[in-house]
Design a protein around this motif. Sequence first.
Motif, mmCIF file in Angstrom:
data_model
loop_
_atom_site.group_PDB
_atom_site.id
_atom_site.type_symbol
_atom_site.label_atom_id
_atom_site.label_comp_id
_atom_site.label_asym_id
_atom_site.label_seq_id
_atom_site.Cartn_x
_atom_site.Cartn_y
_atom_site.Cartn_z
ATOM 1 N N ASN A 11 0.696 -1.601 0.045
ATOM 2 C CA ASN A 11 0.183 0.108 0.261
ATOM 3 C C ASN A 11 1.329 1.003 -0.016
ATOM 4 O O ASN A 11 0.282 2.274 -0.595
ATOM 5 N N ALA A 12 1.886 1.075 0.994
ATOM 6 C CA ALA A 12 2.688 2.987 0.825
ATOM 7 C C ALA A 12 3.856 2.497 -0.518
ATOM 8 O O ALA A 12 3.277 3.635 -0.583
ATOM 9 N N LEU A 13 4.062 1.333 -1.529
ATOM 10 C CA LEU A 13 4.579 1.956 -2.400
ATOM 11 C C LEU A 13 3.038 1.856 -3.826
ATOM 12 O O LEU A 13 3.604 2.978 -4.285
ATOM 13 N N TRP A 14 2.258 2.017 -3.416
ATOM 14 C CA TRP A 14 1.697 2.449 -4.092
ATOM 15 C C TRP A 14 1.132 3.943 -4.330
ATOM 16 O O TRP A 14 0.284 4.785 -4.844
ATOM 17 N N GLN A 15 1.154 4.322 -2.898
ATOM 18 C CA GLN A 15 0.883 5.940 -2.271
ATOM 19 C C GLN A 15 1.778 6.613 -2.435
ATOM 20 O O GLN A 15 1.892 7.318 -3.207
ATOM 21 N N GLY A 16 3.156 5.846 -2.999
ATOM 22 C CA GLY A 16 4.151 6.788 -2.992
ATOM 23 C C GLY A 16 4.786 6.715 -4.750
ATOM 24 O O GLY A 16 5.836 7.246 -5.400
ATOM 25 N N GLY A 17 3.471 6.432 -5.212
ATOM 26 C CA GLY A 17 3.630 6.237 -7.424
ATOM 27 C C GLY A 17 4.480 5.869 -7.592
ATOM 28 O O GLY A 17 4.689 6.118 -8.857
ATOM 29 N N ALA A 18 4.347 4.036 -7.532
ATOM 30 C CA ALA A 18 4.724 2.985 -8.068
ATOM 31 C C ALA A 18 4.062 2.562 -9.076
ATOM 32 O O ALA A 18 2.420 2.615 -9.245
ATOM 33 N N GLN A 19 4.156 2.620 -10.280
ATOM 34 C CA GLN A 19 4.078 2.769 -11.326
ATOM 35 C C GLN A 19 3.336 0.651 -12.145
ATOM 36 O O GLN A 19 2.706 0.111 -12.477
ATOM 37 N N GLY A 20 4.232 0.214 -11.097
ATOM 38 C CA GLY A 20 4.044 -1.590 -11.029
ATOM 39 C C GLY A 20 4.816 -2.374 -10.112
ATOM 40 O O GLY A 20 5.606 -1.389 -9.204
ATOM 41 N N ILE A 21 4.278 -3.171 -9.472
ATOM 42 C CA ILE A 21 4.896 -3.833 -8.332
ATOM 43 C C ILE A 21 5.249 -5.698 -8.377
ATOM 44 O O ILE A 21 4.199 -5.656 -9.449
ATOM 45 N N ARG A 22 5.707 -5.831 -8.269
ATOM 46 C CA ARG A 22 6.086 -7.287 -8.468
ATOM 47 C C ARG A 22 6.084 -8.106 -6.651
ATOM 48 O O ARG A 22 7.053 -7.726 -6.106
ATOM 49 N N VAL A 23 5.421 -9.297 -6.125
ATOM 50 C CA VAL A 23 5.910 -9.343 -5.207
ATOM 51 C C VAL A 23 6.372 -11.022 -5.228
ATOM 52 O O VAL A 23 5.762 -11.354 -5.870
ATOM 53 N N MET A 24 7.050 -11.118 -4.579
ATOM 54 C CA MET A 24 8.446 -12.260 -5.681
ATOM 55 C C MET A 24 8.683 -11.971 -6.258
ATOM 56 O O MET A 24 9.439 -11.719 -7.000
ATOM 57 N N ASP A 25 8.283 -13.496 -7.328
ATOM 58 C CA ASP A 25 7.980 -13.333 -8.582
ATOM 59 C C ASP A 25 6.722 -13.170 -9.656
ATOM 60 O O ASP A 25 6.801 -12.979 -10.729
ATOM 61 N N GLN A 26 6.375 -12.318 -8.865
ATOM 62 C CA GLN A 26 4.847 -12.196 -9.939
ATOM 63 C C GLN A 26 4.113 -10.731 -9.670
ATOM 64 O O GLN A 26 4.584 -10.209 -8.671
ATOM 65 N N ARG A 27 3.436 -10.405 -10.583
ATOM 66 C CA ARG A 27 3.287 -8.939 -11.362
ATOM 67 C C ARG A 27 1.750 -8.880 -9.851
ATOM 68 O O ARG A 27 1.149 -9.715 -10.353
ATOM 69 N N LEU A 28 1.616 -7.724 -9.587
ATOM 70 C CA LEU A 28 0.724 -7.154 -8.882
ATOM 71 C C LEU A 28 -0.507 -6.766 -9.850
ATOM 72 O O LEU A 28 -0.299 -5.686 -10.960
ATOM 73 N N ILE A 29 -1.848 -6.330 -10.014
ATOM 74 C CA ILE A 29 -2.713 -6.141 -10.320
ATOM 75 C C ILE A 29 -3.661 -5.614 -9.897
ATOM 76 O O ILE A 29 -4.113 -5.955 -8.348
ATOM 77 N N SER A 30 -5.171 -4.715 -10.406
ATOM 78 C CA SER A 30 -5.888 -4.104 -9.613
ATOM 79 C C SER A 30 -6.279 -5.828 -8.678
ATOM 80 O O SER A 30 -7.350 -5.491 -7.252
ATOM 81 N N THR A 31 -7.092 -6.485 -9.069
ATOM 82 C CA THR A 31 -7.210 -7.340 -8.401
ATOM 83 C C THR A 31 -6.729 -8.911 -8.008
ATOM 84 O O THR A 31 -7.304 -9.550 -6.983
ATOM 85 N N SER A 32 -5.013 -8.433 -6.955
ATOM 86 C CA SER A 32 -4.493 -9.438 -6.366
ATOM 87 C C SER A 32 -4.702 -8.751 -4.969
ATOM 88 O O SER A 32 -4.574 -7.501 -4.563
ATOM 89 N N ALA A 33 -4.647 -10.121 -4.585
ATOM 90 C CA ALA A 33 -4.491 -10.206 -2.946
ATOM 91 C C ALA A 33 -3.897 -10.624 -2.867
ATOM 92 O O ALA A 33 -3.201 -11.650 -2.895
ATOM 93 N N VAL A 34 -2.982 -9.869 -1.485
ATOM 94 C CA VAL A 34 -2.509 -10.366 -0.710
ATOM 95 C C VAL A 34 -2.052 -11.655 0.457
ATOM 96 O O VAL A 34 -3.092 -10.282 1.380
ATOM 97 N N ARG A 35 -2.217 -12.604 0.663
ATOM 98 C CA ARG A 35 -2.922 -12.848 1.462
ATOM 99 C C ARG A 35 -2.365 -14.260 2.437
ATOM 100 O O ARG A 35 -1.010 -14.717 1.630
ATOM 101 N N CYS A 36 -1.596 -14.246 3.860
ATOM 102 C CA CYS A 36 -1.166 -15.448 4.396
ATOM 103 C C CYS A 36 -2.322 -16.633 5.536
ATOM 104 O O CYS A 36 -2.978 -16.018 5.914
ATOM 105 N N VAL A 37 -1.346 -17.205 5.205
ATOM 106 C CA VAL A 37 -1.665 -18.538 5.945
ATOM 107 C C VAL A 37 -0.652 -19.252 7.112
ATOM 108 O O VAL A 37 0.125 -19.522 6.619
ATOM 109 N N GLY A 38 -0.540 -18.398 8.582
ATOM 110 C CA GLY A 38 0.511 -18.879 9.022
ATOM 111 C C GLY A 38 1.445 -18.254 8.436
ATOM 112 O O GLY A 38 1.089 -17.540 8.922
ATOM 113 N N ASN A 39 2.513 -19.183 8.416
ATOM 114 C CA ASN A 39 3.764 -18.043 8.219
ATOM 115 C C ASN A 39 4.189 -18.266 6.124
ATOM 116 O O ASN A 39 5.452 -17.927 5.921
#
Length: 255
Positions: free
Chosen positions: A153-181
């Motif tokens: 959220n902070a990176l989007w707020q900072g004007g990120a043009q695109g974000i990758r989490v691990m090896d995957q690109r995020l889009i508007s419908t992407s959900a970052v979810r954790c189960v356990g660790n």
Amino acid sequence: MSNSADSPPGPVRPPVRRPVRLLTAAVFALAGLIFVTSFNTAKGTNIRTDASLLKLSDLIHERDRKNAELGDTTAAVRREIDTLVGRDDGSTEAENARLRALETAAGTKKLSGPALTVTLDDAPPNATANPGYPEPQPNDLVIHQQDLQAVVNALWQGGAQGIRVMDQRLISTSAVRCVGNTLILQGRVYSPPYTITAVGDQDRLRTALTDSPAIQNYQLYVKAYGLGWKVDEHGEETLPGYTGTVDLHYADPVG
């Protein structure tokens, strides 16, 4: 007065049943049935072992591998479709430029530029509190979903043009979810350390990370218990295009 020998015989009483004995026999029979069922289920092994957990872990990793293969296949098919669509589709150059802009905004195309990477990690094994802080609880020593979301959220707020989490690109419908660790992202499973890379103005991105109240709270745990926090800058980084489905299942069109 007649004696007992001359008295007519009285009614014959039925034999007394022993309900307690019958109940005891039923309990032993039920116990035997449970024992046999347990033996057949366990196949002669100790059913209170980690074998079931190992099987579940193996299943998760196998599904993760299959999802990765399906993702690669989907990306290849998407490239073929884009190639076929691009052949003599009758569109003008202006229309093609608008389409490319929409694809870039949607995150389905590669994106290159100066970037910043944030790495989050669990605390070291057997971590203890630094002086002046209370002893940690187990949840204090691992990365949580809220921590990953705070960075994204902070990176989007900072004007990120695109974000990758691990090896995957995020889009508007992407959900970052954790189960356990573990992180579950778009059908894939990841373990820490977690890397989040954003393409954009590096100064603005850093400022947004510093100003985020949620990240400021996370930094307290970094100081107290040694949770991992690292920020690296890259002169040029290329984010992959998103290759998964872009269908909307819960949104209604406006208009």
